[in-house]
Design a protein around this motif. Structure first.
Motif, PDB file in Angstrom:
ATOM      1  N   ILE A  55       0.838  -1.196   0.000  1.00  0.00           N
ATOM      2  CA  ILE A  55       0.000   0.000   0.000  1.00  0.00           C
ATOM      3  C   ILE A  55       0.870   1.242   0.000  1.00  0.00           C
ATOM      4  N   GLY A  56       0.267   2.331  -0.382  1.00  0.00           N
ATOM      5  CA  GLY A  56       0.977   3.595  -0.435  1.00  0.00           C
ATOM      6  C   GLY A  56       0.591   4.513   0.716  1.00  0.00           C
ATOM      7  N   GLU A  58      -1.166   7.170   0.652  1.00  0.00           N
ATOM      8  CA  GLU A  58      -2.569   7.609   0.618  1.00  0.00           C
ATOM      9  C   GLU A  58      -3.472   6.624   1.346  1.00  0.00           C
ATOM     10  N   GLU A  59      -3.243   5.340   1.160  1.00  0.00           N
ATOM     11  CA  GLU A  59      -4.050   4.326   1.849  1.00  0.00           C
ATOM     12  C   GLU A  59      -3.797   4.352   3.353  1.00  0.00           C
ATOM     13  N   ILE A  60      -2.546   4.584   3.745  1.00  0.00           N
ATOM     14  CA  ILE A  60      -2.222   4.696   5.165  1.00  0.00           C
ATOM     15  C   ILE A  60      -2.935   5.915   5.747  1.00  0.00           C
ATOM     16  N   ALA A  61      -2.898   7.024   5.032  1.00  0.00           N
ATOM     17  CA  ALA A  61      -3.565   8.244   5.494  1.00  0.00           C
ATOM     18  C   ALA A  61      -5.066   8.024   5.636  1.00  0.00           C
ATOM     19  N   ASP A  62      -5.668   7.369   4.660  1.00  0.00           N
ATOM     20  CA  ASP A  62      -7.106   7.075   4.740  1.00  0.00           C
ATOM     21  C   ASP A  62      -7.420   6.231   5.969  1.00  0.00           C
ATOM     22  N   PHE A  63      -6.576   5.255   6.232  1.00  0.00           N
ATOM     23  CA  PHE A  63      -6.769   4.401   7.404  1.00  0.00           C
ATOM     24  C   PHE A  63      -6.667   5.226   8.688  1.00  0.00           C
ATOM     25  N   LEU A  64      -5.655   6.094   8.771  1.00  0.00           N
ATOM     26  CA  LEU A  64      -5.480   6.925   9.971  1.00  0.00           C
ATOM     27  C   LEU A  64      -6.651   7.880  10.174  1.00  0.00           C
ATOM     28  N   ILE A  65      -7.113   8.486   9.090  1.00  0.00           N
ATOM     29  CA  ILE A  65      -8.252   9.407   9.172  1.00  0.00           C
ATOM     30  C   ILE A  65      -9.487   8.677   9.686  1.00  0.00           C
ATOM     31  N   GLU A  66      -9.741   7.510   9.118  1.00  0.00           N
ATOM     32  CA  GLU A  66     -10.904   6.712   9.531  1.00  0.00           C
ATOM     33  C   GLU A  66     -10.783   6.273  10.987  1.00  0.00           C
ATOM     34  N   PHE A  67      -9.595   5.855  11.389  1.00  0.00           N
ATOM     35  CA  PHE A  67      -9.370   5.398  12.753  1.00  0.00           C
ATOM     36  C   PHE A  67      -9.574   6.543  13.743  1.00  0.00           C
ATOM     37  N   MET A  68      -9.005   7.695  13.445  1.00  0.00           N
ATOM     38  CA  MET A  68      -9.151   8.853  14.341  1.00  0.00           C
ATOM     39  C   MET A  68     -10.622   9.244  14.481  1.00  0.00           C
ATOM     40  N   ASP A  69     -11.351   9.170  13.388  1.00  0.00           N
ATOM     41  CA  ASP A  69     -12.771   9.523  13.420  1.00  0.00           C
ATOM     42  C   ASP A  69     -13.567   8.481  14.196  1.00  0.00           C
ATOM     43  N   THR A  70     -13.337   7.217  13.922  1.00  0.00           N
ATOM     44  CA  THR A  70     -14.110   6.143  14.534  1.00  0.00           C
ATOM     45  C   THR A  70     -13.778   5.952  16.011  1.00  0.00           C
ATOM     46  N   GLU A  71     -12.506   5.884  16.327  1.00  0.00           N
ATOM     47  CA  GLU A  71     -12.093   5.549  17.698  1.00  0.00           C
ATOM     48  C   GLU A  71     -11.986   6.754  18.626  1.00  0.00           C
ATOM     49  N   ASP A  78      -5.629  19.566  10.441  1.00  0.00           N
ATOM     50  CA  ASP A  78      -4.270  20.063  10.230  1.00  0.00           C
ATOM     51  C   ASP A  78      -3.485  19.255   9.209  1.00  0.00           C
ATOM     52  N   ASN A  79      -4.139  18.307   8.540  1.00  0.00           N
ATOM     53  CA  ASN A  79      -3.488  17.476   7.530  1.00  0.00           C
ATOM     54  C   ASN A  79      -2.448  16.522   8.125  1.00  0.00           C
ATOM     55  N   SER A  80      -2.439  16.379   9.435  1.00  0.00           N
ATOM     56  CA  SER A  80      -1.417  15.546  10.069  1.00  0.00           C
ATOM     57  C   SER A  80      -1.515  14.064   9.700  1.00  0.00           C
ATOM     58  N   PRO A  81      -2.709  13.489   9.488  1.00  0.00           N
ATOM     59  CA  PRO A  81      -2.711  12.072   9.070  1.00  0.00           C
ATOM     60  C   PRO A  81      -1.961  11.846   7.754  1.00  0.00           C
ATOM     61  N   ASP A  82      -2.065  12.803   6.829  1.00  0.00           N
ATOM     62  CA  ASP A  82      -1.335  12.690   5.560  1.00  0.00           C
ATOM     63  C   ASP A  82       0.175  12.754   5.788  1.00  0.00           C
ATOM     64  N   GLU A  83       0.596  13.678   6.655  1.00  0.00           N
ATOM     65  CA  GLU A  83       2.024  13.819   6.947  1.00  0.00           C
ATOM     66  C   GLU A  83       2.565  12.581   7.654  1.00  0.00           C
ATOM     67  N   VAL A  84       1.818  12.088   8.649  1.00  0.00           N
ATOM     68  CA  VAL A  84       2.243  10.899   9.382  1.00  0.00           C
ATOM     69  C   VAL A  84       2.314   9.703   8.431  1.00  0.00           C
ATOM     70  N   ALA A  85       1.323   9.558   7.573  1.00  0.00           N
ATOM     71  CA  ALA A  85       1.294   8.447   6.622  1.00  0.00           C
ATOM     72  C   ALA A  85       2.495   8.497   5.680  1.00  0.00           C
ATOM     73  N   THR A  86       2.835   9.673   5.206  1.00  0.00           N
ATOM     74  CA  THR A  86       3.985   9.815   4.310  1.00  0.00           C
ATOM     75  C   THR A  86       5.277   9.407   5.004  1.00  0.00           C
ATOM     76  N   VAL A  87       5.436   9.851   6.242  1.00  0.00           N
ATOM     77  CA  VAL A  87       6.638   9.499   7.005  1.00  0.00           C
ATOM     78  C   VAL A  87       6.686   7.992   7.256  1.00  0.00           C
ATOM     79  N   LEU A  88       5.547   7.414   7.631  1.00  0.00           N
ATOM     80  CA  LEU A  88       5.496   5.968   7.863  1.00  0.00           C
ATOM     81  C   LEU A  88       5.857   5.191   6.597  1.00  0.00           C
ATOM     82  N   TRP A  89       5.314   5.614   5.468  1.00  0.00           N
ATOM     83  CA  TRP A  89       5.580   4.932   4.207  1.00  0.00           C
ATOM     84  C   TRP A  89       7.066   5.010   3.857  1.00  0.00           C
ATOM     85  N   GLN A  90       7.658   6.199   4.059  1.00  0.00           N
ATOM     86  CA  GLN A  90       9.083   6.357   3.757  1.00  0.00           C
ATOM     87  C   GLN A  90       9.939   5.466   4.653  1.00  0.00           C
TER      88      GLN A  90
END
Length: 166
Positions: A55-56, A58-71, A78-90
């Protein structure tokens, strides 16, 4: 691959320790009284998601966004899920390639912060909490709720008394 998985899990934990939105959601009780346990589950789920599939970011970011919303009932504007996902992927790309020197270098660049995620969970002392509630009622703070009837969905925030200046 098991070594990479464990290494990546430690990296995920380190990155989540620096994620302000996640920490605030836990500190403010957005996930209930088991916020840290939820985050540790998130660490495991992200580790498995990334290590098991191709996965890339973007998929990690989508997962984080959904998790933060649900849980945590939290929307990160602040766009932080996208930033965190990018760092995790790298970081995962470095793990797959075995670039341990690059991993250490990038980890050293992470902001220094208090490690809050790895701390052991403090068991709740119900007798102490009940005494604090009784003190609040007896100190003149009016309340129509009996000490044992606090709503479990709400977190009680206690103020610290300021010391008088001499």
């Amino acid at each position: 691959m098991a070594d990479n998985s464990e290494l990546f899990r430690n990296i995920v934990e380190s990155i989540f320790n620096t994620w302000t939105a996640l920490r605030l959601a836990v500190e403010h009780g957005m996930g209930g009284h088991r916020g840290k346990e939820i985050v540790l589950r998130l660490v495991d789920e992200v580790t498995n998601l990334v290590c098991k599939g191709d996965i890339g970011a973007e998929e990690i970011a989508d997962f984080l966004i959904e998790f933060m919303d649900t849980e945590f009932h939290t929307e990160c504007e602040d766009n932080s899920p996208d930033e965190v996902a990018t760092v995790l992927w790298q970081f995962y790309q470095h793990c797959k390639a075995g670039n341990h020197n690059e991993i250490n270098l990038e980890l050293s660049k992470l902001p220094k912060c208090e490690v809050w995620l790895c701390k052991p969970l403090r068991p709740m002392n119900t007798q102490e909490e009940a005494m604090d509630s009784e003190d609040a009622v007896s100190s003149g703070q009016s309340s129509n709720i009996a000490v044992g009837e606090l709503d479990p969905e709400w977190t009680q925030v206690k103020s610290k008394r300021r010391k008088e200046r001499l």
